[in-house]
Design a protein around this motif. Structure first.
Motif, PDB file in Angstrom:
ATOM      1  N   ILE A   1      -6.751   1.144  -6.114  1.00 11.30           N
ATOM      2  CA  ILE A   1      -7.097   2.498  -6.580  1.00 11.30           C
ATOM      3  C   ILE A   1      -5.837   3.329  -6.799  1.00 11.30           C
ATOM      4  CG2 ILE A   1      -8.179   4.670  -5.900  1.00 11.30           C
ATOM      5  CD1 ILE A   1     -10.335   2.996  -4.477  1.00 11.30           C
ATOM      6  N   LEU A   2      -4.896   3.257  -5.859  1.00 10.07           N
ATOM      7  CA  LEU A   2      -3.670   4.045  -5.973  1.00 10.07           C
ATOM      8  C   LEU A   2      -2.826   3.583  -7.160  1.00 10.07           C
ATOM      9  CD1 LEU A   2      -2.729   4.323  -2.198  1.00 10.07           C
ATOM     10  CD2 LEU A   2      -3.455   6.193  -3.696  1.00 10.07           C
TER      11      LEU A   2
ATOM     12  N   LEU B   1       0.835  -1.209   0.000  1.00 12.53           N
ATOM     13  CA  LEU B   1       0.000   0.000   0.000  1.00 12.53           C
ATOM     14  C   LEU B   1       0.867   1.255   0.000  1.00 12.53           C
ATOM     15  CD1 LEU B   1      -2.831   1.301   0.236  1.00 12.53           C
ATOM     16  CD2 LEU B   1      -2.559   1.177   2.728  1.00 12.53           C
TER      17      LEU B   1
ATOM     18  N   ASP C   1      -7.821  15.503   3.400  1.00 13.14           N
ATOM     19  CA  ASP C   1      -7.977  14.207   4.069  1.00 13.14           C
ATOM     20  C   ASP C   1      -8.082  14.377   5.579  1.00 13.14           C
ATOM     21  OD1 ASP C   1      -7.890  11.312   4.431  1.00 13.14           O
ATOM     22  OD2 ASP C   1      -5.822  11.613   5.081  1.00 13.14           O
TER      23      ASP C   1
ATOM     24  N   PRO D   1     -12.487  11.650  -1.153  1.00 14.75           N
ATOM     25  CA  PRO D   1     -12.113  10.764  -2.269  1.00 14.75           C
ATOM     26  C   PRO D   1     -11.223  11.421  -3.318  1.00 14.75           C
ATOM     27  CG  PRO D   1     -14.432  10.492  -1.730  1.00 14.75           C
ATOM     28  CD  PRO D   1     -13.945  11.673  -0.943  1.00 14.75           C
TER      29      PRO D   1
ATOM     30  N   PHE E   1       0.954   4.145  -2.866  1.00 13.87           N
ATOM     31  CA  PHE E   1       0.785   5.558  -2.526  1.00 13.87           C
ATOM     32  C   PHE E   1       1.947   6.389  -3.066  1.00 13.87           C
ATOM     33  CE2 PHE E   1       1.751   8.889   0.719  1.00 13.87           C
ATOM     34  CZ  PHE E   1       0.661   9.715   0.475  1.00 13.87           C
TER      35      PHE E   1
ATOM     36  N   ASN F   1      -7.898  -0.009  -1.571  1.00 15.89           N
ATOM     37  CA  ASN F   1      -7.216   1.280  -1.671  1.00 15.89           C
ATOM     38  C   ASN F   1      -5.912   1.160  -2.459  1.00 15.89           C
ATOM     39  OD1 ASN F   1      -9.184   2.644  -0.248  1.00 15.89           O
ATOM     40  ND2 ASN F   1      -8.161   2.426   1.729  1.00 15.89           N
TER      41      ASN F   1
ATOM     42  N   TYR G   1      -6.649   7.294   0.576  1.00 21.52           N
ATOM     43  CA  TYR G   1      -6.525   5.876   0.238  1.00 21.52           C
ATOM     44  C   TYR G   1      -5.287   5.234   0.859  1.00 21.52           C
ATOM     45  CZ  TYR G   1      -9.898   7.456  -3.201  1.00 21.52           C
ATOM     46  OH  TYR G   1     -10.994   8.015  -3.795  1.00 21.52           O
TER      47      TYR G   1
ATOM     48  N   GLU H   1     -10.495  -3.234   2.899  1.00 23.57           N
ATOM     49  CA  GLU H   1     -10.352  -1.868   2.413  1.00 23.57           C
ATOM     50  C   GLU H   1      -8.899  -1.557   2.021  1.00 23.57           C
ATOM     51  OE1 GLU H   1     -13.885  -1.924   5.160  1.00 23.57           O
ATOM     52  OE2 GLU H   1     -11.830  -2.720   5.163  1.00 23.57           O
TER      53      GLU H   1
ATOM     54  N   THR I   1      -4.146   3.969   3.859  1.00 17.70           N
ATOM     55  CA  THR I   1      -4.668   3.542   5.159  1.00 17.70           C
ATOM     56  C   THR I   1      -3.912   2.306   5.646  1.00 17.70           C
ATOM     57  OG1 THR I   1      -6.347   2.251   3.977  1.00 17.70           O
ATOM     58  CG2 THR I   1      -6.972   4.463   4.724  1.00 17.70           C
TER      59      THR I   1
END
Length: 266
Positions: free
Chosen positions: A245-246, A166, A206, A220, A170, A242, A226, A238, A228
């Protein structure tokens, strides 16, 4: 890939990246040491009245906060110092390829080489993304090693791996957005400043959106919403969503940057 270009880019980027990584690892060690030394295993929301909202904002957590070692480690990932280092590296690398070359007057020399503009772009992106990957992954690994060495019983390696992925997603999303900004401008310092200002605005949306319902619908639009790591460390679905999405944002921004850099009249 052009090995000569890769070596040249690495030679100029590695010293700063090594310094940044050393600072992040030292910060992670200090965070783990503080948890053990100052008894932060107790519920800080009870020890510090009114702190729960601040902690939730720092973690990007909307629900009730259960304070434990996992939450503390997630806060290390989301600490403003760590976010500033990652965002600063992304802004610096993103402005270096096109905007800085044009602004410094070296674009003609760079693009006069018998190498296509597309290959130059992918070489530069490969080095930048590789360095960002190394820094984020090693920082994530150092947190697990430090917590384990201090006997803090951190979450398992699988959860740390998810958090590391993650963090990589990011960092790449920020990097890709910075490349897009840099591909549109003709001054490296201006591109870096605009990228940094954009990242600060995203972070504020955020953080404030976590505390204020009126701003919450804008969350969003922020890449920080995103990021997290607490979801990843607790193996929540989640976290995976996320990360996807990133990665998607990173891919879209890279594609746009490539098109703009290839068609732009220099």
């Amino acid at each position: 890939m052009n090995r000569t270009l890769l070596r040249f880019r690495l030679k100029h980027s590695l010293p700063g990246a090594a310094f940044a990584l050393g600072g992040l690892i030292l910060f992670g060690l200090l965070m783990c040491g503080a948890y053990q030394a100052f008894g932060m295993d107790r519920n800080l929301a009870e020890a510090l009245p009114g702190s729960e909202a601040m902690l939730r904002a720092m973690l990007g957590e909307r629900g009730a906060l259960m304070w434990d070692l996992t939450s503390f480690l997630a806060m290390a990932w989301r600490h403003p110092i760590v976010l500033a280092v990652i965002a600063g590296m992304a802004a610096s690398y993103g402005s270096a390829f096109l905007a800085r070359e044009v602004g410094d007057g070296t674009a003609d020399l760079l693009f006069s080489r018998p190498v296509t503009r597309s290959r130059l772009f992918w070489n530069d992106l490969a080095v930048s993304s590789g360095i960002m990957a190394a820094v984020t992954v090693l920082f994530s690994l150092s947190l697990w090693v430090a917590a384990s060495a201090m006997g803090l019983s951190p979450p398992g390696v699988a959860q740390f791996f998810r958090a590391g992925v993650l963090t990589l997603a990011f960092a790449l999303a920020l990097l890709a957005v910075a490349y897009l900004v840099g591909s549109l401008l003709s001054d490296g310092r201006r591109a870096m400043a605009i990228s940094a200002a954009l990242f600060i605005a995203m972070y504020m949306v955020d953080a404030v959106g976590t505390l204020w319902d009126r701003v919450e619908p804008l969350r969003p639009l922020s890449l920080f919403a995103y990021f997290t790591p607490l979801d990843s460390l607790k193996a929540r679905p989640e976290g995976t969503g996320n990360a996807i999405i990133l990665f998607a944002v990173a891919a879209a921004a890279v594609a746009l940057s490539h098109v703009v850099a290839g068609r732009r009249d220099l």
